[in-house]
Scaffold this motif. Structure first.
Motif, PDB file in Angstrom:
ATOM      1  N   ALA A  36       0.833  -1.213   0.000  1.00 12.82           N
ATOM      2  CA  ALA A  36       0.000   0.000   0.000  1.00 12.82           C
ATOM      3  C   ALA A  36       0.863   1.257   0.000  1.00 12.82           C
ATOM      4  O   ALA A  36       0.538   2.244  -0.677  1.00 12.82           O
ATOM      5  N   ALA A  37       1.965   1.239   0.728  1.00 11.21           N
ATOM      6  CA  ALA A  37       2.869   2.392   0.772  1.00 11.21           C
ATOM      7  C   ALA A  37       3.580   2.561  -0.569  1.00 11.21           C
ATOM      8  O   ALA A  37       3.754   3.690  -1.052  1.00 11.21           O
ATOM      9  N   ALA A  38       3.983   1.460  -1.169  1.00 11.16           N
ATOM     10  CA  ALA A  38       4.634   1.520  -2.479  1.00 11.16           C
ATOM     11  C   ALA A  38       3.678   2.075  -3.532  1.00 11.16           C
ATOM     12  O   ALA A  38       4.073   2.884  -4.382  1.00 11.16           O
ATOM     13  N   ALA A  39       2.420   1.668  -3.467  1.00  9.78           N
ATOM     14  CA  ALA A  39       1.416   2.172  -4.424  1.00  9.78           C
ATOM     15  C   ALA A  39       1.203   3.674  -4.238  1.00  9.78           C
ATOM     16  O   ALA A  39       1.096   4.421  -5.217  1.00  9.78           O
ATOM     17  N   LEU A  40       1.132   4.131  -2.978  1.00 11.90           N
ATOM     18  CA  LEU A  40       0.982   5.564  -2.712  1.00 11.90           C
ATOM     19  C   LEU A  40       2.180   6.329  -3.249  1.00 11.90           C
ATOM     20  O   LEU A  40       2.025   7.345  -3.927  1.00 11.90           O
ATOM     21  N   ARG A  41       3.365   5.845  -2.962  1.00 13.91           N
ATOM     22  CA  ARG A  41       4.572   6.536  -3.439  1.00 13.91           C
ATOM     23  C   ARG A  41       4.656   6.557  -4.957  1.00 13.91           C
ATOM     24  O   ARG A  41       5.093   7.548  -5.551  1.00 13.91           O
ATOM     25  N   GLU A  42       4.232   5.471  -5.592  1.00  9.59           N
ATOM     26  CA  GLU A  42       4.255   5.428  -7.064  1.00  9.59           C
ATOM     27  C   GLU A  42       3.282   6.460  -7.644  1.00  9.59           C
ATOM     28  O   GLU A  42       3.625   7.209  -8.555  1.00  9.59           O
ATOM     29  N   ALA A  43       2.062   6.499  -7.100  1.00  9.72           N
ATOM     30  CA  ALA A  43       1.069   7.472  -7.571  1.00  9.72           C
ATOM     31  C   ALA A  43       1.555   8.897  -7.313  1.00  9.72           C
ATOM     32  O   ALA A  43       1.403   9.780  -8.165  1.00  9.72           O
ATOM     33  N   ALA A  44       2.147   9.118  -6.161  1.00  5.15           N
ATOM     34  CA  ALA A  44       2.640  10.448  -5.808  1.00  5.15           C
ATOM     35  C   ALA A  44       3.832  10.845  -6.676  1.00  5.15           C
ATOM     36  O   ALA A  44       3.970  12.006  -7.056  1.00  5.15           O
TER      37      ALA A  44
ATOM     38  N   ALA B  60      -5.762  11.080  11.362  1.00  7.28           N
ATOM     39  CA  ALA B  60      -4.516  10.305  11.366  1.00  7.28           C
ATOM     40  C   ALA B  60      -4.208   9.719   9.995  1.00  7.28           C
ATOM     41  O   ALA B  60      -3.037   9.631   9.600  1.00  7.28           O
ATOM     42  N   VAL B  61      -5.230   9.332   9.240  1.00  5.75           N
ATOM     43  CA  VAL B  61      -4.994   8.706   7.936  1.00  5.75           C
ATOM     44  C   VAL B  61      -4.294   9.671   6.980  1.00  5.75           C
ATOM     45  O   VAL B  61      -3.412   9.270   6.215  1.00  5.75           O
ATOM     46  N   LEU B  62      -4.637  10.955   7.049  1.00  5.74           N
ATOM     47  CA  LEU B  62      -3.989  11.938   6.182  1.00  5.74           C
ATOM     48  C   LEU B  62      -2.567  12.219   6.657  1.00  5.74           C
ATOM     49  O   LEU B  62      -1.629  12.276   5.858  1.00  5.74           O
ATOM     50  N   LYS B  63      -2.380  12.356   7.953  1.00  2.70           N
ATOM     51  CA  LYS B  63      -1.036  12.576   8.509  1.00  2.70           C
ATOM     52  C   LYS B  63      -0.134  11.389   8.181  1.00  2.70           C
ATOM     53  O   LYS B  63       1.031  11.568   7.814  1.00  2.70           O
ATOM     54  N   ASN B  64      -0.669  10.186   8.270  1.00  5.41           N
ATOM     55  CA  ASN B  64       0.103   8.988   7.951  1.00  5.41           C
ATOM     56  C   ASN B  64       0.549   8.992   6.486  1.00  5.41           C
ATOM     57  O   ASN B  64       1.695   8.652   6.180  1.00  5.41           O
ATOM     58  N   ALA B  65      -0.336   9.383   5.588  1.00  5.79           N
ATOM     59  CA  ALA B  65       0.022   9.456   4.164  1.00  5.79           C
ATOM     60  C   ALA B  65       1.142  10.470   3.952  1.00  5.79           C
ATOM     61  O   ALA B  65       2.098  10.208   3.209  1.00  5.79           O
ATOM     62  N   ILE B  66       1.041  11.617   4.614  1.00  3.88           N
ATOM     63  CA  ILE B  66       2.093  12.630   4.513  1.00  3.88           C
ATOM     64  C   ILE B  66       3.412  12.057   5.032  1.00  3.88           C
ATOM     65  O   ILE B  66       4.471  12.259   4.427  1.00  3.88           O
ATOM     66  N   ASP B  67       3.354  11.316   6.134  1.00  2.00           N
ATOM     67  CA  ASP B  67       4.570  10.714   6.690  1.00  2.00           C
ATOM     68  C   ASP B  67       5.219   9.755   5.690  1.00  2.00           C
ATOM     69  O   ASP B  67       6.436   9.795   5.486  1.00  2.00           O
ATOM     70  N   TRP B  68       4.431   8.895   5.056  1.00  2.00           N
ATOM     71  CA  TRP B  68       4.987   7.971   4.061  1.00  2.00           C
ATOM     72  C   TRP B  68       5.592   8.735   2.893  1.00  2.00           C
ATOM     73  O   TRP B  68       6.635   8.358   2.364  1.00  2.00           O
ATOM     74  N   LEU B  69       4.946   9.829   2.483  1.00  2.00           N
ATOM     75  CA  LEU B  69       5.423  10.589   1.323  1.00  2.00           C
ATOM     76  C   LEU B  69       6.600  11.504   1.657  1.00  2.00           C
ATOM     77  O   LEU B  69       7.218  12.061   0.757  1.00  2.00           O
ATOM     78  N   SER B  70       6.906  11.639   2.940  1.00  2.00           N
ATOM     79  CA  SER B  70       8.044  12.484   3.343  1.00  2.00           C
ATOM     80  C   SER B  70       9.375  11.738   3.259  1.00  2.00           C
ATOM     81  O   SER B  70      10.429  12.341   3.402  1.00  2.00           O
ATOM     82  N   ARG B  71       9.313  10.451   3.029  1.00  2.00           N
ATOM     83  CA  ARG B  71      10.518   9.630   3.000  1.00  2.00           C
ATOM     84  C   ARG B  71      10.784   9.117   1.590  1.00  2.00           C
ATOM     85  O   ARG B  71       9.840   8.921   0.841  1.00  2.00           O
ATOM     86  N   PRO B  72      12.019   8.883   1.179  1.00  2.00           N
ATOM     87  CA  PRO B  72      13.211   9.059   1.984  1.00  2.00           C
ATOM     88  C   PRO B  72      13.447  10.542   2.288  1.00  2.00           C
ATOM     89  O   PRO B  72      13.125  11.416   1.484  1.00  2.00           O
ATOM     90  N   TYR B  73      13.998  10.803   3.458  1.00  2.00           N
ATOM     91  CA  TYR B  73      14.186  12.150   3.951  1.00  2.00           C
ATOM     92  C   TYR B  73      14.871  13.026   2.901  1.00  2.00           C
ATOM     93  O   TYR B  73      15.899  12.663   2.349  1.00  2.00           O
ATOM     94  N   GLY B  74      14.231  14.164   2.610  1.00  2.00           N
ATOM     95  CA  GLY B  74      14.791  15.117   1.650  1.00  2.00           C
ATOM     96  C   GLY B  74      14.489  14.796   0.200  1.00  2.00           C
ATOM     97  O   GLY B  74      14.743  15.615  -0.677  1.00  2.00           O
ATOM     98  N   ALA B  75      13.937  13.614  -0.066  1.00  2.00           N
ATOM     99  CA  ALA B  75      13.661  13.217  -1.451  1.00  2.00           C
ATOM    100  C   ALA B  75      12.321  12.500  -1.565  1.00  2.00           C
ATOM    101  O   ALA B  75      12.121  11.696  -2.467  1.00  2.00           O
ATOM    102  N   GLY B  76      11.404  12.786  -0.654  1.00  2.00           N
ATOM    103  CA  GLY B  76      10.083  12.166  -0.702  1.00  2.00           C
ATOM    104  C   GLY B  76       9.274  12.655  -1.894  1.00  2.00           C
ATOM    105  O   GLY B  76       9.626  13.652  -2.535  1.00  2.00           O
TER     106      GLY B  76
ATOM    107  N   ALA C  79       7.239  18.247   5.235  1.00  2.00           N
ATOM    108  CA  ALA C  79       7.577  17.062   4.442  1.00  2.00           C
ATOM    109  C   ALA C  79       8.193  17.422   3.090  1.00  2.00           C
ATOM    110  O   ALA C  79       8.606  16.539   2.351  1.00  2.00           O
ATOM    111  N   GLY C  80       8.244  18.714   2.765  1.00  2.00           N
ATOM    112  CA  GLY C  80       8.908  19.142   1.538  1.00  2.00           C
ATOM    113  C   GLY C  80       8.005  19.682   0.453  1.00  2.00           C
ATOM    114  O   GLY C  80       8.490  20.149  -0.576  1.00  2.00           O
TER     115      GLY C  80
END
Length: 189
Positions: free
Chosen positions: A60-68, A87-103, A136-137
């Motif tokens: 699920a995280a990989a799919a979010l990052r791919e779409a983003a 929390a669901v929105l904050k969690n998505a932002i957290d996943w998209l903030s990584r890798p640090y500096g290149a999310g 998150a950038g």
């Protein structure tokens, strides 16, 4: 080339007025803008560095990052839960903030909108979402705001896509986001 806008909705409820607001954005996007609502936030595990390991990132995280990663810009649609974003929105932002500096959010224009039952339309939650996305950038469009109060009564019998005032406001947000995304793409080329 159309601007690809990924929309993340902070409510998981099927009848959510915030999901309806996102649907209004999809059907009222200006020419040259494709709005896509990401539907996988319910399966996204809470962010944990122990599971954010290259080659082992949860599906699920990989799919979010791919779409983003494919998005040129973002719309975050946030209800307000206890004075802040869900929390669901904050969690998505957290996943998209990584890798640090290149999310996947890094440097991409981002607008935050939403609706809530209270008289301020979820403004506190949206401010928190802007803050988190900026840290998150994301290139948060601080001046582009849309907080619609009284959601339960206003949209009790009228879908936001059929509310002329909301349609106009959503179109303004997307037009501003489109201009920012086009400017960002020109700067990168």
């Amino acid at each position: 080339m159309a601007i690809n806008v990924l929309t993340l909705v902070g409510s998981l409820r099927s009848g959510s007025t915030n999901l309806q607001l996102a649907e209004a954005a999809v059907v009222n996007a200006p020419d040259g803008v494709d709005v896509n609502v990401f539907s996988g936030l319910a399966s996204l595990p809470f962010y944990n560095e122990d599971i954010d390991v290259e080659g082992q990132v949860p599906e699920a995280a990989a799919a979010l990052r791919e779409a983003a990663g494919a998005a040129d810009a973002f719309v975050l649609v946030s209800p307000e839960y206890n004075g802040t974003m869900p929390a669901v929105l904050k969690n998505a932002i957290d996943w998209l903030s990584r890798p640090y500096g290149a999310g996947a959010l890094t440097g991409k224009p981002t607008a935050v909108i939403g609706t809530a039952f209270g008289r301020f339309g979820g403004a506190w939650a949206q401010d928190e979402a802007r803050k988190a996305a900026g840290i998150a950038g994301a290139k948060v469009l601080e001046d582009i705001k849309l907080s619609i109060p009284g959601s339960l009564t206003r949209f009790a019998e009228l879908h936001p896509k059929d509310d002329a005032e909301v349609v106009g406001q959503v179109s303004e947000v997307l037009t501003a986001l489109q201009a920012a995304a086009e400017q960002e793409l020109v700067a990168q080329s």
